[in-house]
Every structure is written in structure tokens, then in C-alpha cells.
Design a protein around this motif. Structure first.
Motif, PDB file in Angstrom:
ATOM      1  N   ASP A  48      -2.377  91.261 -17.806  1.00  0.00           N
ATOM      2  CA  ASP A  48      -3.420  91.017 -18.802  1.00  0.00           C
ATOM      3  C   ASP A  48      -3.330  92.030 -19.943  1.00  0.00           C
ATOM      4  OD1 ASP A  48      -4.316  88.924 -17.276  1.00  0.00           O
ATOM      5  OD2 ASP A  48      -6.048  90.012 -16.447  1.00  0.00           O
ATOM      6  N   TRP A  49      -3.075  93.290 -19.599  1.00  0.00           N
ATOM      7  CA  TRP A  49      -2.970  94.344 -20.618  1.00  0.00           C
ATOM      8  C   TRP A  49      -1.801  94.052 -21.559  1.00  0.00           C
ATOM      9  CZ3 TRP A  49      -5.541  97.911 -22.933  1.00  0.00           C
ATOM     10  CH2 TRP A  49      -4.892  98.937 -23.624  1.00  0.00           C
ATOM     11  N   GLY A  50      -0.675  93.612 -20.999  1.00  0.00           N
ATOM     12  CA  GLY A  50       0.475  93.270 -21.838  1.00  0.00           C
ATOM     13  C   GLY A  50       0.163  92.113 -22.775  1.00  0.00           C
ATOM     14  N   ARG A  51      -0.529  91.099 -22.265  1.00  0.00           N
ATOM     15  CA  ARG A  51      -0.905  89.969 -23.125  1.00  0.00           C
ATOM     16  C   ARG A  51      -1.874  90.411 -24.223  1.00  0.00           C
ATOM     17  NH1 ARG A  51      -0.488  87.008 -18.301  1.00  0.00           N
ATOM     18  NH2 ARG A  51      -2.657  87.361 -17.748  1.00  0.00           N
ATOM     19  N   LEU A  52      -2.818  91.280 -23.878  1.00  0.00           N
ATOM     20  CA  LEU A  52      -3.772  91.756 -24.877  1.00  0.00           C
ATOM     21  C   LEU A  52      -3.094  92.598 -25.960  1.00  0.00           C
ATOM     22  CD1 LEU A  52      -6.824  92.664 -22.628  1.00  0.00           C
ATOM     23  CD2 LEU A  52      -6.684  90.816 -24.307  1.00  0.00           C
ATOM     24  N   LEU A  53      -2.123  93.416 -25.572  1.00  0.00           N
ATOM     25  CA  LEU A  53      -1.386  94.191 -26.574  1.00  0.00           C
ATOM     26  C   LEU A  53      -0.618  93.276 -27.519  1.00  0.00           C
ATOM     27  CD1 LEU A  53       0.046  97.190 -24.519  1.00  0.00           C
ATOM     28  CD2 LEU A  53      -1.755  97.246 -26.244  1.00  0.00           C
ATOM     29  N   LEU A  54      -0.015  92.223 -26.956  1.00  0.00           N
ATOM     30  CA  LEU A  54       0.699  91.264 -27.790  1.00  0.00           C
ATOM     31  C   LEU A  54      -0.264  90.554 -28.741  1.00  0.00           C
ATOM     32  CD1 LEU A  54       3.374  89.856 -28.401  1.00  0.00           C
ATOM     33  CD2 LEU A  54       2.834  88.238 -26.578  1.00  0.00           C
ATOM     34  N   GLU A  55      -1.419  90.160 -28.200  1.00  0.00           N
ATOM     35  CA  GLU A  55      -2.412  89.494 -29.043  1.00  0.00           C
ATOM     36  C   GLU A  55      -2.923  90.426 -30.135  1.00  0.00           C
ATOM     37  OE1 GLU A  55      -6.782  87.348 -28.572  1.00  0.00           O
ATOM     38  OE2 GLU A  55      -5.566  87.741 -26.791  1.00  0.00           O
ATOM     39  N   GLN A  56      -3.123  91.690 -29.803  1.00  0.00           N
ATOM     40  CA  GLN A  56      -3.596  92.655 -30.795  1.00  0.00           C
ATOM     41  C   GLN A  56      -2.566  92.828 -31.910  1.00  0.00           C
ATOM     42  OE1 GLN A  56      -3.768  96.728 -29.480  1.00  0.00           O
ATOM     43  NE2 GLN A  56      -5.388  97.234 -30.922  1.00  0.00           N
ATOM     44  N   SER A  57      -1.298  92.911 -31.541  1.00  0.00           N
ATOM     45  CA  SER A  57      -0.270  93.066 -32.573  1.00  0.00           C
ATOM     46  C   SER A  57      -0.189  91.811 -33.438  1.00  0.00           C
ATOM     47  CB  SER A  57       1.084  93.386 -31.944  1.00  0.00           C
ATOM     48  OG  SER A  57       1.553  92.291 -31.192  1.00  0.00           O
TER      49      SER A  57
END
Length: 112
Positions: free
Chosen positions: A72-81
Motif C-alpha cells: 500500500d505504501w508503494g502504491r501511495l508513493l506512486l500516486e503521490q508522484s
């Protein structure tokens, strides 16, 4: 027999266990205490094994949760970028806020 009780002569010099004679009271208490300690030790081993297995199962569950949260953290970082890219910010400014680039003659340079 020989007059020394009912113990046959060939058994008199043999160890107590071979003579079939019971233990003294102190020895019987000692053996009982040792058996009780053995039983308590065996129960302690079984209980600690049970607790160990239960904690291992809990650890595996927590590791699964950790792995899910990492994904989930990896997906959120991708979404943030994605949300922070220049093109995305510019398109949102135009669509939602109605902002436009100023014409070159409307730009004023401020000098310090």
C-alpha cells in the motif's frame, strides 16, 4: 534359611534393588519429589512449546500485515508522484481553477 530373616544367603550381598527390598522412607520421598519435578518439567516444556507455536503464528500474521502495508505504501508513493507532476498540476489549475498563462506583455518583471 540361615537365620538372618527370610533373605536367602545368595541374595544378602546383592544390591538392594536385586534383593527386592523396598526403598527407605527418605529414598521414597526423594524419588517421589524427583518424579514430581520431572512431571512439572515436562508440563513446562509442553506449555512453552505451545506458547512458542502460538507466538509464531501471530508473527506470521503480523508479517502478512506488514507486507500488505508495504505494498500500500508503494502504491501511495506512486500516486503521490503522479499527482505532483508539473503537467498534472497545470491541467488541474486550468480545469478546476480556470487559470491560464498570462500573455507575454502582461508579465511584469520585478527587480530587487
Amino acid at each position: 534359611m540361615s537365620g538372618r530373616g527370610d533373605t536367602p544367603p545368595h541374595v544378602r550381598g546383592a544390591p538392594r534393588a536385586a534383593r527386592g527390598i523396598g526403598l527407605t522412607r527418605a529414598e521414597a520421598i526423594g524419588v517421589t519429589v524427583l518424579l514430581a519435578l520431572l512431571l512439572v518439567s515436562a508440563l513446562g516444556v509442553a506449555y512453552s512449546k505451545h506458547v512458542s507455536r502460538r507466538l509464531f503464528v501471530e508473527l506470521q500474521g503480523l508479517q502478512r500485515v506488514h507486507d500488505q502495508l508495504s505494498e500500500d505504501w508503494g502504491r501511495l508513493l506512486l500516486e503521490q508522484s503522479t499527482w505532483g507532476t508539473h503537467g498534472r498540476v497545470e491541467s488541474e489549475a486550468r480545469e478546476r481553477l480556470g487559470m491560464v498563462l498570462p500573455s507575454p506583455d502582461a508579465v511584469v518583471m520585478v527587480r530587487p
